[in-house]
Each structure stands twice: as C-alpha cells, then as structure tokens.
Design a protein around this motif. Structure first.
Motif, PDB file in Angstrom:
ATOM      1  N   PRO A   1     -20.477  15.927  10.384  1.00  0.00           N
ATOM      2  CA  PRO A   1     -19.052  16.195  10.376  1.00  0.00           C
ATOM      3  C   PRO A   1     -18.700  17.497  11.081  1.00  0.00           C
ATOM      4  O   PRO A   1     -17.587  17.684  11.538  1.00  0.00           O
ATOM      5  CB  PRO A   1     -18.714  16.261   8.894  1.00  0.00           C
ATOM      6  N   TYR A   2     -19.653  18.343  11.171  1.00  0.00           N
ATOM      7  CA  TYR A   2     -19.405  19.608  11.862  1.00  0.00           C
ATOM      8  C   TYR A   2     -20.170  19.617  13.173  1.00  0.00           C
ATOM      9  O   TYR A   2     -21.376  19.405  13.160  1.00  0.00           O
ATOM     10  CB  TYR A   2     -19.865  20.799  11.021  1.00  0.00           C
ATOM     11  N   GLN A   3     -19.463  19.834  14.240  1.00  0.00           N
ATOM     12  CA  GLN A   3     -20.135  19.960  15.528  1.00  0.00           C
ATOM     13  C   GLN A   3     -20.298  21.432  15.837  1.00  0.00           C
ATOM     14  O   GLN A   3     -19.421  22.240  15.571  1.00  0.00           O
ATOM     15  CB  GLN A   3     -19.329  19.305  16.637  1.00  0.00           C
ATOM     16  N   VAL A   4     -21.418  21.738  16.429  1.00  0.00           N
ATOM     17  CA  VAL A   4     -21.683  23.111  16.818  1.00  0.00           C
ATOM     18  C   VAL A   4     -20.843  23.389  18.058  1.00  0.00           C
ATOM     19  O   VAL A   4     -20.924  22.645  19.036  1.00  0.00           O
ATOM     20  CB  VAL A   4     -23.175  23.327  17.099  1.00  0.00           C
ATOM     21  N   PRO A   5     -20.015  24.438  17.995  1.00  0.00           N
ATOM     22  CA  PRO A   5     -19.211  24.707  19.184  1.00  0.00           C
ATOM     23  C   PRO A   5     -20.116  25.150  20.338  1.00  0.00           C
ATOM     24  O   PRO A   5     -21.139  25.797  20.130  1.00  0.00           O
ATOM     25  CB  PRO A   5     -18.279  25.834  18.758  1.00  0.00           C
ATOM     26  N   PRO A   6     -19.741  24.774  21.563  1.00  0.00           N
ATOM     27  CA  PRO A   6     -20.562  25.196  22.705  1.00  0.00           C
ATOM     28  C   PRO A   6     -20.487  26.713  22.865  1.00  0.00           C
ATOM     29  O   PRO A   6     -19.506  27.338  22.478  1.00  0.00           O
ATOM     30  CB  PRO A   6     -19.926  24.483  23.889  1.00  0.00           C
ATOM     31  N   PRO A   7     -21.548  27.310  23.435  1.00  0.00           N
ATOM     32  CA  PRO A   7     -21.516  28.760  23.613  1.00  0.00           C
ATOM     33  C   PRO A   7     -20.382  29.140  24.572  1.00  0.00           C
ATOM     34  O   PRO A   7     -20.025  28.364  25.454  1.00  0.00           O
ATOM     35  CB  PRO A   7     -22.892  29.076  24.212  1.00  0.00           C
ATOM     36  N   PRO A   8     -19.792  30.328  24.377  1.00  0.00           N
ATOM     37  CA  PRO A   8     -18.691  30.715  25.265  1.00  0.00           C
ATOM     38  C   PRO A   8     -19.196  30.809  26.711  1.00  0.00           C
ATOM     39  O   PRO A   8     -20.331  31.192  26.974  1.00  0.00           O
ATOM     40  CB  PRO A   8     -18.250  32.068  24.735  1.00  0.00           C
ATOM     41  N   LYS A   9     -18.307  30.451  27.650  1.00  0.00           N
ATOM     42  CA  LYS A   9     -18.672  30.500  29.064  1.00  0.00           C
ATOM     43  C   LYS A   9     -18.814  31.957  29.488  1.00  0.00           C
ATOM     44  O   LYS A   9     -17.982  32.789  29.175  1.00  0.00           O
ATOM     45  CB  LYS A   9     -17.613  29.833  29.931  1.00  0.00           C
ATOM     46  N   ARG A  10     -19.876  32.201  30.183  1.00  0.00           N
ATOM     47  CA  ARG A  10     -20.064  33.545  30.721  1.00  0.00           C
ATOM     48  C   ARG A  10     -19.490  33.579  32.122  1.00  0.00           C
ATOM     49  O   ARG A  10     -19.653  32.645  32.884  1.00  0.00           O
ATOM     50  CB  ARG A  10     -21.542  33.905  30.733  1.00  0.00           C
TER      51      ARG A  10
END
Length: 151
Positions: free
Chosen positions: A4-13
């Motif tokens: 139910p919880y998706q890991v948010p993608p890492p912030p774009k560098r």
C-alpha cells in the motif's frame, strides 16, 4: 501482492545543470578579466609609444614643411654635434622633398636605464618613390629627440 505504500523515487539531482552554470560563470569572469586586462595593457603600451611617435612625426612634419630650423631643434645633442645648423639645412635642401609620411611601427625600450625608441616610417617623396626609414630616438631631459642619421 502490492504494497500500500510505495517508496517515493529519490529526488532528481541537477548536477549537470549546476556544473554548466558554474562553468558559464567562470568563463564569463575569465573572459571579462582578460578583456579588461587587455585594455589596460593596450593603454600602457600606447602611453609608452605615443610620445616617441609624436616626436618623430613632428620632425618629419617640419621636414615636409621645409622648416629645417624646427627639425634641427628636435635632434639629440650627439647628432647636433655632428651637424651645424647651417650644414643640416643645406643637407636637407639637397634631399628629395618629403610629400607625406605614414608610421609603420614604434618600439620603445629601456636598457640599463637608457630609454630609446625606433619609429619606422614610410616617407613618400616628391618623386612618388616611397622610402622606408627608421628614425632612432633617445630621451634627453624628458623629451624625445631624433638621433643618428636623421634623413
């Protein structure tokens, strides 16, 4: 099964953008510094060569005008010692008349505390012939004077 919880993608560098901005700023600063440095270098060289060039041009302008006395006054003491005023005037009268002149180059040097210059000129004579002449100048009492073979 899905979480139910998706890991948010890492912030774009934005590494590439940051590198490009820094590189651009450095390039602008370097080019600006080089331009300003070049300007002051040009002004310094021009300030050193202009007085010698003006002295040589005054000498040649006096010769063009047929004013040997005024030209004689622009000779260095060593050259005046070789030519009496009358002899200088007679020698100039025997030379082809200068119709016009153009400065091709000026070089000022200081060797062992002695400041000298050479001014290269194209002298157009009344015959139409153009003579390339090198005027040697020395600084005497703060003023540029023509030395050596004057004309």
């Amino acid at each position: 099964m899905t979480h139910p919880y998706q890991v948010p993608p890492p912030p774009k560098r934005h590494t590439l953008r940051t590198v490009l901005i820094v590189t651009g700023v450095v390039a602008v600063l370097c080019c600006g510094g080089a331009g300003i440095g070049g300007f002051f270098l040009f002004k310094g060289v021009k300030g050193a060569t202009d007085p010698a060039q003006q002295a040589a041009e005054s000498f040649v302008s006096d010769l063009e005008a047929g004013d040997a006395d005024a030209a004689y006054d622009l000779l260095c003491s060593g050259t005046r010692g070789q030519y009496a005023r009358d002899a200088f005037g007679q020698g100039i009268a025997k030379q082809p008349k200068i119709r016009s002149h153009e400065v091709d180059g000026v070089n000022v040097s200081n060797v062992n505390g002695r400041t000298s210059a050479t001014v290269n000129m194209a002298l157009t004579l009344d015959s139409g012939f153009t003579d390339q002449h090198v005027f040697r100048l020395v600084k005497e009492d703060g003023a540029w004077k023509v030395c050596g073979q004057p004309y």
